[in-house]
Design a protein around this motif. Structure first.
Motif, PDB file in Angstrom:
ATOM      1  N   SER A  72       7.987  -3.755  -6.387  1.00  0.00           N
ATOM      2  CA  SER A  72       7.829  -3.000  -7.255  1.00  0.00           C
ATOM      3  C   SER A  72       7.189  -1.921  -7.214  1.00  0.00           C
ATOM      4  CB  SER A  72       7.930  -3.956  -8.122  1.00  0.00           C
ATOM      5  OG  SER A  72       6.075  -4.400  -7.975  1.00  0.00           O
ATOM      6  N   ALA A  73       7.294  -0.868  -8.020  1.00  0.00           N
ATOM      7  CA  ALA A  73       6.002  -0.432  -8.081  1.00  0.00           C
ATOM      8  C   ALA A  73       5.029  -0.099  -7.313  1.00  0.00           C
ATOM      9  CB  ALA A  73       5.793   1.251  -8.966  1.00  0.00           C
ATOM     10  N   GLU A  74       4.301  -1.253  -7.970  1.00  0.00           N
ATOM     11  CA  GLU A  74       3.168  -2.169  -7.779  1.00  0.00           C
ATOM     12  C   GLU A  74       2.825  -2.479  -6.101  1.00  0.00           C
ATOM     13  OE1 GLU A  74       0.733  -5.669  -9.057  1.00  0.00           O
ATOM     14  OE2 GLU A  74       2.081  -4.618 -11.261  1.00  0.00           O
ATOM     15  N   PHE A  75       3.864  -2.357  -5.715  1.00  0.00           N
ATOM     16  CA  PHE A  75       3.232  -3.028  -4.085  1.00  0.00           C
ATOM     17  C   PHE A  75       2.613  -1.411  -3.368  1.00  0.00           C
ATOM     18  CE2 PHE A  75       5.223  -2.962   0.192  1.00  0.00           C
ATOM     19  CZ  PHE A  75       4.650  -4.155   0.715  1.00  0.00           C
ATOM     20  N   ASN A  76       4.188  -0.221  -3.775  1.00  0.00           N
ATOM     21  CA  ASN A  76       3.436   0.582  -3.419  1.00  0.00           C
ATOM     22  C   ASN A  76       1.537   1.257  -3.578  1.00  0.00           C
ATOM     23  OD1 ASN A  76       5.888   1.058  -2.310  1.00  0.00           O
ATOM     24  ND2 ASN A  76       6.280   2.156  -4.159  1.00  0.00           N
ATOM     25  N   ASP A  77       0.988   0.503  -4.564  1.00  0.00           N
ATOM     26  CA  ASP A  77       0.382   1.229  -5.201  1.00  0.00           C
ATOM     27  C   ASP A  77      -0.875   0.017  -4.483  1.00  0.00           C
ATOM     28  OD1 ASP A  77       0.335   2.894  -6.851  1.00  0.00           O
ATOM     29  OD2 ASP A  77       0.192   1.186  -8.399  1.00  0.00           O
ATOM     30  N   TYR A  97     -10.287  -3.306  -7.901  1.00  0.00           N
ATOM     31  CA  TYR A  97      -9.086  -3.872  -6.927  1.00  0.00           C
ATOM     32  C   TYR A  97      -8.600  -5.009  -7.506  1.00  0.00           C
ATOM     33  CZ  TYR A  97      -4.734  -5.677  -4.953  1.00  0.00           C
ATOM     34  OH  TYR A  97      -3.936  -6.345  -3.976  1.00  0.00           O
ATOM     35  N   ILE A  98      -9.303  -5.748  -7.434  1.00  0.00           N
ATOM     36  CA  ILE A  98      -9.434  -7.579  -8.139  1.00  0.00           C
ATOM     37  C   ILE A  98      -9.245  -7.159  -9.813  1.00  0.00           C
ATOM     38  CG2 ILE A  98     -10.258  -9.377  -9.229  1.00  0.00           C
ATOM     39  CD1 ILE A  98      -9.236  -9.418  -6.087  1.00  0.00           C
ATOM     40  N   VAL A  99     -10.454  -6.621 -10.652  1.00  0.00           N
ATOM     41  CA  VAL A  99      -9.996  -6.348 -12.049  1.00  0.00           C
ATOM     42  C   VAL A  99      -8.558  -6.061 -12.490  1.00  0.00           C
ATOM     43  CG1 VAL A  99     -10.688  -5.294 -14.042  1.00  0.00           C
ATOM     44  CG2 VAL A  99     -12.462  -6.294 -12.319  1.00  0.00           C
ATOM     45  N   LYS A 100      -8.251  -4.430 -11.367  1.00  0.00           N
ATOM     46  CA  LYS A 100      -7.090  -4.582 -11.817  1.00  0.00           C
ATOM     47  C   LYS A 100      -5.716  -5.034 -11.641  1.00  0.00           C
ATOM     48  CE  LYS A 100      -3.583  -0.734  -9.727  1.00  0.00           C
ATOM     49  NZ  LYS A 100      -2.502  -1.600  -8.721  1.00  0.00           N
ATOM     50  N   LEU A 101      -5.915  -6.016 -11.463  1.00  0.00           N
ATOM     51  CA  LEU A 101      -4.930  -6.965 -10.522  1.00  0.00           C
ATOM     52  C   LEU A 101      -4.554  -7.192 -12.116  1.00  0.00           C
ATOM     53  CD1 LEU A 101      -5.511  -8.370  -6.906  1.00  0.00           C
ATOM     54  CD2 LEU A 101      -3.512  -7.036  -7.944  1.00  0.00           C
ATOM     55  N   PHE A 102      -5.881  -8.179 -12.564  1.00  0.00           N
ATOM     56  CA  PHE A 102      -5.549  -8.733 -13.920  1.00  0.00           C
ATOM     57  C   PHE A 102      -5.596  -8.599 -15.136  1.00  0.00           C
ATOM     58  CE2 PHE A 102      -7.507 -11.538  -9.941  1.00  0.00           C
ATOM     59  CZ  PHE A 102      -6.707 -12.730  -9.933  1.00  0.00           C
ATOM     60  N   LEU A 103      -5.595  -6.806 -14.793  1.00  0.00           N
ATOM     61  CA  LEU A 103      -5.920  -6.355 -16.266  1.00  0.00           C
ATOM     62  C   LEU A 103      -3.757  -5.774 -16.310  1.00  0.00           C
ATOM     63  CD1 LEU A 103      -9.099  -4.762 -16.477  1.00  0.00           C
ATOM     64  CD2 LEU A 103      -7.990  -6.412 -17.953  1.00  0.00           C
TER      65      LEU A 103
END
Length: 87
Positions: A37-42, A81-87
């Motif tokens: 997914s595009a999230e992987f690019n991030d 980064y961790i917060v972004k993963l769970f939001l």
């Protein structure tokens, strides 16, 4: 491991990042083409930037030393980064 052997820790960090990027993903793609997914690019971009930042931090200012400020900065980036993963 010797006390104050920061080169070993940084080499381990960069080496494991490169191993994950090149060997694991490369072998996985050889066995079966990978879709992502595009999230992987991030995530991949953040990994590359973080690795580059650590390399820069160790070569700026006092050679081979990560300062308290740089450590706090890296910790904040990781926390975001961790917060972004769970939001």
């Amino acid at each position: 491991v010797f006390k104050n052997d920061t080169a070993l820790a940084i080499g381990n960090l960069i080496g494991s990042s490169m191993l994950n990027l090149c060997l694991i993903l490369g072998l996985g793609a050889v066995i079966k083409p990978l879709s992502f997914s595009a999230e992987f690019n991030d995530n991949l971009t953040l990994l590359a930037i973080s690795t580059t930042a650590i390399w820069i931090f160790t070569n700026i200012g006092e050679k081979n030393k990560i300062t308290r400020f740089q450590g706090i900065l890296m910790f904040l980036v990781f926390s975001i980064y961790i917060v972004k993963l769970f939001l």
